[in-house]
Structure formats: C-alpha cells, structure tokens
Scaffold this motif. Sequence first.
Motif, PDB file in Angstrom:
ATOM      1  N   TRP A 110       0.834  -1.208   0.000  1.00 36.66           N
ATOM      2  CA  TRP A 110       0.000   0.000   0.000  1.00 36.66           C
ATOM      3  C   TRP A 110       0.867   1.256   0.000  1.00 36.66           C
ATOM      4  O   TRP A 110       0.390   2.343  -0.333  1.00 36.66           O
ATOM      5  N   ASP A 111       2.128   1.121   0.385  1.00 34.32           N
ATOM      6  CA  ASP A 111       3.009   2.286   0.515  1.00 34.32           C
ATOM      7  C   ASP A 111       4.080   2.351  -0.569  1.00 34.32           C
ATOM      8  O   ASP A 111       4.952   3.222  -0.521  1.00 34.32           O
ATOM      9  N   THR A 112       4.039   1.422  -1.504  1.00 41.02           N
ATOM     10  CA  THR A 112       5.114   1.336  -2.483  1.00 41.02           C
ATOM     11  C   THR A 112       4.583   1.452  -3.907  1.00 41.02           C
ATOM     12  O   THR A 112       3.680   0.710  -4.293  1.00 41.02           O
ATOM     13  N   VAL A 113       5.132   2.386  -4.652  1.00 40.93           N
ATOM     14  CA  VAL A 113       4.856   2.502  -6.082  1.00 40.93           C
ATOM     15  C   VAL A 113       6.179   2.353  -6.812  1.00 40.93           C
ATOM     16  O   VAL A 113       7.161   3.010  -6.477  1.00 40.93           O
ATOM     17  N   ARG A 114       6.218   1.468  -7.805  1.00 40.25           N
ATOM     18  CA  ARG A 114       7.450   1.273  -8.566  1.00 40.25           C
ATOM     19  C   ARG A 114       7.386   2.083  -9.849  1.00 40.25           C
ATOM     20  O   ARG A 114       6.381   2.063 -10.559  1.00 40.25           O
ATOM     21  N   SER A 115       8.444   2.794 -10.154  1.00 38.56           N
ATOM     22  CA  SER A 115       8.462   3.666 -11.328  1.00 38.56           C
ATOM     23  C   SER A 115       8.713   2.842 -12.589  1.00 38.56           C
ATOM     24  O   SER A 115       9.762   2.910 -13.213  1.00 38.56           O
ATOM     25  N   PHE A 117      14.697   0.676 -11.215  1.00 39.32           N
ATOM     26  CA  PHE A 117      13.458   1.374 -10.905  1.00 39.32           C
ATOM     27  C   PHE A 117      13.466   1.900  -9.472  1.00 39.32           C
ATOM     28  O   PHE A 117      14.077   1.303  -8.580  1.00 39.32           O
ATOM     29  N   LEU A 118      12.770   2.982  -9.274  1.00 38.28           N
ATOM     30  CA  LEU A 118      12.665   3.586  -7.956  1.00 38.28           C
ATOM     31  C   LEU A 118      11.427   3.053  -7.252  1.00 38.28           C
ATOM     32  O   LEU A 118      10.341   2.989  -7.829  1.00 38.28           O
ATOM     33  N   TYR A 119      11.603   2.642  -6.006  1.00 38.62           N
ATOM     34  CA  TYR A 119      10.480   2.202  -5.176  1.00 38.62           C
ATOM     35  C   TYR A 119      10.174   3.345  -4.216  1.00 38.62           C
ATOM     36  O   TYR A 119      10.935   3.598  -3.281  1.00 38.62           O
ATOM     37  N   GLU A 120       9.078   4.032  -4.479  1.00 38.04           N
ATOM     38  CA  GLU A 120       8.786   5.263  -3.765  1.00 38.04           C
ATOM     39  C   GLU A 120       7.450   5.191  -3.045  1.00 38.04           C
ATOM     40  O   GLU A 120       6.702   4.224  -3.174  1.00 38.04           O
ATOM     41  N   ASP A 121       7.158   6.239  -2.311  1.00 37.19           N
ATOM     42  CA  ASP A 121       5.924   6.313  -1.559  1.00 37.19           C
ATOM     43  C   ASP A 121       4.751   6.478  -2.514  1.00 37.19           C
ATOM     44  O   ASP A 121       4.845   7.183  -3.513  1.00 37.19           O
ATOM     45  N   SER A 122       3.634   5.814  -2.207  1.00 37.07           N
ATOM     46  CA  SER A 122       2.442   5.968  -3.027  1.00 37.07           C
ATOM     47  C   SER A 122       1.877   7.365  -2.868  1.00 37.07           C
ATOM     48  O   SER A 122       2.072   8.017  -1.854  1.00 37.07           O
ATOM     49  N   GLU A 123       1.175   7.833  -3.882  1.00 36.27           N
ATOM     50  CA  GLU A 123       0.559   9.150  -3.818  1.00 36.27           C
ATOM     51  C   GLU A 123      -0.541   9.163  -2.771  1.00 36.27           C
ATOM     52  O   GLU A 123      -1.374   8.260  -2.716  1.00 36.27           O
ATOM     53  N   GLU A 124      -0.534  10.174  -1.940  1.00 34.74           N
ATOM     54  CA  GLU A 124      -1.532  10.264  -0.881  1.00 34.74           C
ATOM     55  C   GLU A 124      -2.796  10.926  -1.386  1.00 34.74           C
ATOM     56  O   GLU A 124      -2.761  11.872  -2.167  1.00 34.74           O
TER      57      GLU A 124
END
Length: 297
Positions: free
Chosen positions: A75-80, A170-177
């Motif tokens: 739920w907290d990870t978005v991969r670019s 790829f960057l593993y970043e925070d999901s959009e809030e």
Amino acid sequence: MKSKLMNATKKSLLALTALATLASCGGGGGSSSGGGGSSSTYGAYSSPYISAQSFVNSLNSVDGYSDNELVKSEWDTVRSSWDSEDFFVIYDGEYDEYVAVSLQYIRAITYYDYYSSNNNLASEFRDIQDDHDFFDGLIGDGYGDDYEIVDYDYTDAWGEDYYVGFDSGFLYEDSEETTDVSLMAADKEKAAFYKKAADVSFAYSIDMKTSLSLVTLGSKVEKMLDRSKGEQLTKEDELALVTDIEKVTGASYSEFNEAANNTELKEDLVAKIAAKLGTNADNLENRLLPEVFGIDL
C-alpha cells in the motif's frame, strides 16, 4: 411452482446473507501465516491471498528468527515502471539485503505438499533464492520482474524512505496520498469487497470471477434486508433475486424444481451449473448449492 420458487428464494435470502458476512465473521477465510488449507491431498498448492506482512511472518517462522522485516507494504510502495504489479520492500535477514518483491509473484509460486500453507510458500521462496544465489551469485531474478535487491536511495522531507532496484534501476517510492475523504472511503470499501470475495473463493474452491458474482449478489441481498428493516420483502424483490440467482448459476428455478424429483435431470443440472461456476459436481451439490443458495437437490 410459484410457491416452491418463493420458498427457495427465502431460503436463499438467509444463505446469501450469511455469505455476505462470511469474511467479517472469520469463517472460511484464507490461510494464516503458518496455517494449513482445507485439503490434505498431496499435490501443487499456492497461497493466492497471502499479504506482504504474512509473507514476512512466514519467512521468520521458516528461518527460525525474527530478523526479517516489512519495510514498505504494497500500500506504501509505487514502482516507477510500466507494470501494474504491487511491490513491497522487506529487509531480508537471511541475506542481509533490502529486497523488493511482487505480491502477485509470491501469490503465484507453486509448492508441493499435502496442504496449502504460507510457511510452505516461504520455504519455497527461500529455495528459489538459494538457486539464484548458487547459479548467479546474487539473489533476484536478474531483471527485477519478480523480486530484486534494492539499495537505499534517500529519505524525503516527510521521512519517507526510497529505494532503487539493483537489477531494474526502478525507484520504489511512496504511493501518492489521497486527501479526498470520499475517495479514501471508496478505496477502503473496494478493498474490503475484494477481500471478502477472496475469502469466499478460497472457502468454496471457486475462481475469483465466480466469487465476485456471489459476493455481489450477497451484497444486494444485504441491502434489500437493510431496506426492509425486518419487514417482509416484496414479490418484486424476491423475483429480482430469483433472476440474479438464475443468472449466476445459469439455471432456472423450474429446472431446480424438476431436478429435485428426477435423478437423471439432477445429474445433468449439477453438471451444467458446475461448468458455469467453474467447479466440480461434488463441491457444487454438497457445498455451494445448500450453503450459498439454500438449495438442496
């Protein structure tokens, strides 16, 4: 015939209401972090409803220590990247690495045993890692499609950690809030709906498409009963429900009534509905029809 049809419908109302609350009551749910499934036949199994946290719990159980940790949930990870898989990031104590893993990947891993168990899945994942480490000198699938080592990249102003894939880049970043409360509520309701469908799918050994149809039907019944507030449902409500049940099963209530007193018709009807729902005749006749639809043939 109409009387029999309505009696069957009222039985189905009760059964479908039970179905609608099946998951929330804890009945028939998917496997636990180390629990077994409902079957004891040796063969190929998977853990199609395991969560990221349950996966980490099972790794700790299999490894015999608690060093593995869920760092970023799905739920907290978005991969670019272009794909739509749900990745999560763990600290892998076995290899002392941060690792990004596809939730869809681990849910599809096949292992052989006498029952379904998240621990069996974790053990199989460790075997996969061992093979990659032995042949390639590095854990990961080599492309980052399924799982890969990630390196810490940076922490943003809000304290969110970011990681970058060793193989994929790829960057593993925070999901959009989301700040829209109505959208947040809709997402939560949608997640609960699919969770319920997954639990029913596991409990009755049917595919997700069929389970979604059943849970949708159960939700409709639940809303009908809420609207009636204890009052008797109208004939229009009951007939609408009959129509929905006929649509899901692919059989009419007249066929149910005829099959009840005719062994040959019964076998044909069971085979017809089983094919429609994607299950076998025994599961349909002894579980789905009586427990979900309130129909005894």
